[in-house]
Design an enzyme around this catalytic site. Sequence first.
Site, PDB file in Angstrom:
ATOM      1  N   PHE A 112     -27.339 -25.104  -2.975  1.00 56.40           N
ATOM      2  CA  PHE A 112     -26.324 -25.043  -4.027  1.00 56.40           C
ATOM      3  C   PHE A 112     -25.638 -26.380  -4.274  1.00 56.40           C
ATOM      4  O   PHE A 112     -24.995 -26.568  -5.310  1.00 56.40           O
ATOM      5  CB  PHE A 112     -25.268 -23.968  -3.685  1.00 56.40           C
ATOM      6  CG  PHE A 112     -24.129 -24.471  -2.848  1.00 56.40           C
ATOM      7  CD1 PHE A 112     -24.249 -24.611  -1.484  1.00 56.40           C
ATOM      8  CD2 PHE A 112     -22.931 -24.827  -3.448  1.00 56.40           C
ATOM      9  CE1 PHE A 112     -23.194 -25.089  -0.713  1.00 56.40           C
ATOM     10  CE2 PHE A 112     -21.861 -25.304  -2.682  1.00 56.40           C
ATOM     11  CZ  PHE A 112     -21.998 -25.441  -1.318  1.00 56.40           C
ATOM     12  N   LYS A 113     -25.753 -27.326  -3.332  1.00 58.99           N
ATOM     13  CA  LYS A 113     -25.080 -28.615  -3.525  1.00 58.99           C
ATOM     14  C   LYS A 113     -25.570 -29.341  -4.777  1.00 58.99           C
ATOM     15  O   LYS A 113     -24.844 -30.158  -5.335  1.00 58.99           O
ATOM     16  CB  LYS A 113     -25.223 -29.469  -2.275  1.00 58.99           C
ATOM     17  CG  LYS A 113     -24.406 -28.890  -1.125  1.00 58.99           C
ATOM     18  CD  LYS A 113     -24.398 -29.740   0.112  1.00 58.99           C
ATOM     19  CE  LYS A 113     -23.456 -29.164   1.155  1.00 58.99           C
ATOM     20  NZ  LYS A 113     -23.945 -27.892   1.763  1.00 58.99           N
ATOM     21  N   ASP A 114     -26.771 -29.016  -5.232  1.00 58.86           N
ATOM     22  CA  ASP A 114     -27.257 -29.604  -6.492  1.00 58.86           C
ATOM     23  C   ASP A 114     -26.357 -29.255  -7.673  1.00 58.86           C
ATOM     24  O   ASP A 114     -26.248 -30.031  -8.617  1.00 58.86           O
ATOM     25  CB  ASP A 114     -28.666 -29.081  -6.820  1.00 58.86           C
ATOM     26  CG  ASP A 114     -29.729 -29.609  -5.870  1.00 58.86           C
ATOM     27  OD1 ASP A 114     -29.596 -30.755  -5.403  1.00 58.86           O
ATOM     28  OD2 ASP A 114     -30.688 -28.866  -5.608  1.00 58.86           O
TER      29      ASP A 114
END
Length: 471
Positions: A112-114
Amino acid sequence: MNYLSTRGHPDRKRFCEILLEGLAPDGGLYLPETYPQVDTDTLAKWRTLPYNELAFEILSLYIDDIPAADLKAICAKTYTAEVFGSDEIVPLRELEDGVYLEALSNGPTLAFKDMAMQLLGNLFEYELARRGAELNILGATSGDTGSAAEYAMRGKKGVRVFMTSPDGRMSPFQQAQMFSLQDENIHNIAITGVFDDCQDIVKAVSNDLGFKRKYRIGTVNSINWARLLAQVVYYFAGYFQATASNDKPVSFTVPSGNFGNVCAGHVARMMGLPIQTLVVATNENDVLDEFFRTGVYRVRAAVDTHETSSPSMDISKASNFERFVFDLVGRDAARLRQLFVDDLGLRGSFDLSADPVFQQAAERFGFRSGRSTHADRLAMIRDTEKRFATLIDPHTADGLKAAREQLTPGVPMVVLETALPIKFAATVVEALGEEPARPKKFEGIEALPKRVVQLPADAEAVKAYIAEHCD
Ligand SMILES: *Cc1c(COP(=O)(O)O)cnc(C)c1O
């Protein structure tokens, strides 16, 4: 919109000033002076917007020093089906009656860091060009953060990335993801040591103010406000997908480490999004679960920080937690300093159990928590595969376990999927005896040529490497 420091510094700053900064000068974290309020008419208008336009609307409330047309273009360029794999960007899927998974992990590095880092890359490039400046990002990673930062910054003008990681300690897939990048501006530095050595090096280099200034050293860690702001958007997008109208409450469960993701949920809730409960899911590193159960926040020593099978949640303290506590104590900076500077500094803990504000964490702010173990994780991966033919990763499994303990009939529960199973294949294989499917673009990446240098666990060696590669 102006930003203040949680520790009471008198300066106020605008968005682009804090974009490239880490901590405030007094060691606090930046927060907006107020949370913009979103009424039902606005929610009705936003409900049908495509993700990039929703992002623009929300970001506009917090960013008034980038012209609207430019910000719109940045959002449109960031949130595309090409980069995130679908038109919905964060598609919701129902697992069983009232329990949903929101897919946040279909970006370039499958975590999810993208969602935030891709936006940050475009914002950095824009702002650096406007200033005619350059930035050298120095980071330490044990996996997800480093790869997300590299895929966001690769090929960007004005930015170089120097990413340290513990030599040989990341999964082969994660190593291949990072080390196969051939971009000139991306530097992988494998440190002979453990993750803590990498973090110590980053600290030592950042504390050398002369070096930091001369080589324009910056970071992209999870305390960056722009990252947090980008994450607010998918709470709205998840809400709209889980409901048919804007009067229905929804709850979210968030696999948590540094409290960045769930803090974005807190911000969405403060803006008026009808979120009933925010469930903070932790693994064996249960600093946050302990706080929400007991009112005691107790930072762990390195020896008490466990290496678990949901490694991206392995933290000894939660670096964004100060933001929530600031709101919890009624934005009283003196009280905040007493807790985070005096109490934590002196004793490594603070205790709000006897303070009436502690009740408000649940009653007014909607927080609950849960904790899971390796065995829970395996059981949840197996159960989800067996009953719903759906493969989940160990972090999402931590979330699903905590979510199941907090269900309220009639209120949809959205569990944030924070990584795809292929990133943490060993644990999935342990649970199911089979390899998770791998997206086509990652087939055979372990065999690609690698771009990485090995350096000893020595800040001077890293400084010399940076100096040599800066011009
Ligand atoms: C970073 C990460 C988390 C923890 O997120 P925080 O914002 O630090 O709470 C959870 N799951 C995965 C897969 C991650 O990469």
